[in-house]
Write a protein that holds these residues in place. Sequence first.
Motif, short mmCIF file in Angstrom:
data_model
loop_
_atom_site.label_atom_id
_atom_site.label_comp_id
_atom_site.label_asym_id
_atom_site.label_seq_id
_atom_site.Cartn_x
_atom_site.Cartn_y
_atom_site.Cartn_z
N ASP A 1 -39.17 -49.16 -45.04
CA ASP A 1 -38.08 -49.14 -46.02
C ASP A 1 -37.71 -50.54 -46.49
O ASP A 1 -37.34 -50.74 -47.64
N LEU A 2 -37.83 -51.52 -45.59
CA LEU A 2 -37.47 -52.90 -45.93
C LEU A 2 -38.63 -53.68 -46.56
O LEU A 2 -38.42 -54.68 -47.24
N ARG A 3 -39.85 -53.22 -46.31
CA ARG A 3 -41.04 -53.96 -46.72
C ARG A 3 -41.06 -54.36 -48.21
O ARG A 3 -41.41 -55.50 -48.52
N PRO A 4 -40.69 -53.47 -49.15
CA PRO A 4 -40.73 -53.89 -50.56
C PRO A 4 -39.87 -55.12 -50.85
O PRO A 4 -40.24 -55.97 -51.66
N PHE A 5 -38.74 -55.24 -50.16
CA PHE A 5 -37.85 -56.39 -50.36
C PHE A 5 -38.47 -57.65 -49.78
O PHE A 5 -38.37 -58.73 -50.37
#
Length: 85
Positions: free
Chosen positions: A18-22
Amino acid sequence: MALNKEEITKKINAALEDLRPFLEADGGDMELVNITDEGVAQVKLLGACSECSMSPMTLKAGLEEAVKKVAPEIIRVEAVDMATA
């Protein structure tokens, strides 16, 4: 009580996804390396995250909060440097 590390690993990896794109938007990433018997999730900072001055804040405010939400048995998240580990 022993931790179900396999189940916790799945939950933490989902939180990382969930955090990876950021993280990737800033040229970085991180991966789960280990879960200690004491309930500490150890992550390796990759790419720009490994050298970024904001990494401690990202780790505490972003990742640790997300991890504790999905895996309350984790007491903290810490960064490890695999070169010295």
